[in-house]
Design a protein around this motif. Structure first.
Motif: not given
Ligand code: UP5
Ligand code: MG
Length: 190
Positions: A15-16, A18-21, A42, A63, A65, A91, A93, A125, A129, A133, A144, A172
């Motif tokens: 989590p965090g 930087g996957k989305g970025t 979401r 958790k 889903v 995904f 996970r 991070r 953010r 969320r 997480r 980095k």
């Molecule tokens: N940022 C990014 N890169 C940076 C860098 N190199 N240096 C400094 N800052 C950096 O980045 C997070 C923050 O950091 C941002 O503010 C960004 O600007 C900065 P982001 O790119 O959003 O990171 P990301 O890895 O995408 O973080 P995210 O919080 O989205 O990861 P998660 O894996 O926790 O969240 P996700 O949305 O995938 O899942 C959320 C929940 O959904 C899960 O916990 C789960 O409950 C559920 N879920 C499922 O149940 N099943 C699934 O298949 C998927 C999700």
């Protein structure tokens, strides 16, 4: 989907990390379609679907889903897209997600990106953010992290044993991480 010969890259990391970025940047440079499983879930909550309340509760608690729900959303998004190249972000996970996706879709990923980052940095991070969320609070963030280590790392280990993982230092700055990402996609496209 198997007949459509789609190409899938799994984008994994804590989590965090930087996957989305990074996915946003890959889309700009390499013509993939970005499918964030978390974003799809979401959107499902917002749409007022019958699963919405269950999904919301699980995300708040960090958790995973049920596979069926997430795979349905991913499958639908791929079928609705004209594109044949997808980045699937966050995904699978857990092992069950992984096996169910392969069984249902017949898709095996081309490769897997693993954004590796220390928890302290990821925590910082996420707490900065400020996107409202429901899972960006210290209590849920700790849950997480625990789920990531216990359930998601084994998936990365599985693909690593198949020689499919590109591990990237994600601590980095964004542009430096993307330089490494670019090298990987450039050699893949040839
Ligand atoms: N940022 C990014 N890169 C940076 C860098 N190199 N240096 C400094 N800052 C950096 O980045 C997070 C923050 O950091 C941002 O503010 C960004 O600007 C900065 P982001 O790119 O959003 O990171 P990301 O890895 O995408 O973080 P995210 O919080 O989205 O990861 P998660 O894996 O926790 O969240 P996700 O949305 O995938 O899942 C959320 C929940 O959904 C899960 O916990 C789960 O409950 C559920 N879920 C499922 O149940 N099943 C699934 O298949 C998927 C999700
Ligand atoms: Mg994300």
């Amino acid at each position: 989907l198997a007949e459509k010969k789609v190409k899938v890259v799994f984008v994994l990391g804590g989590p965090g990390s930087g996957k989305g970025t990074q996915c946003t940047k890959i889309v700009e440079h390499f013509g993939f379609t970005h499918l964030s499983a978390g974003d799809l879930l979401r959107a499902e909550i917002k749409s007022g679907s019958e699963n919405g309340t269950m999904i919301q509760t699980m995300i708040k608690d960090g958790k995973i889903v049920p596979s069926e729900v997430t795979i349905n959303l991913l499958q639908k998004a791929m079928l609705e897209s004209e594109n044949d190249k997808f980045l699937i972000d966050g995904f699978p996970r857990n092992e069950e997600n992984r096996a169910a996706f392969e069984n249902v879709t017949g898709i095996v990923p081309e490769f897997v990106l693993f954004f590796d980052c220390a928890e302290k940095e990821m925590e910082k991070r996420l707490l900065n953010r400020n996107e409202g969320r429901v899972d960006d609070n210290i209590g849920t963030i700790r849950k997480r992290f625990k789920v990531f280590v216990e359930s998601s790392l084994p998936v990365i280990e599985y693909y690593n044993s198949k020689g499919k993982v590109h591990k990237i230092d994600a601590a980095k700055p964004v542009e430096e991480v993307f330089e490494t990402v670019k090298t990987i996609f450039s050699s893949f496209n040839k």
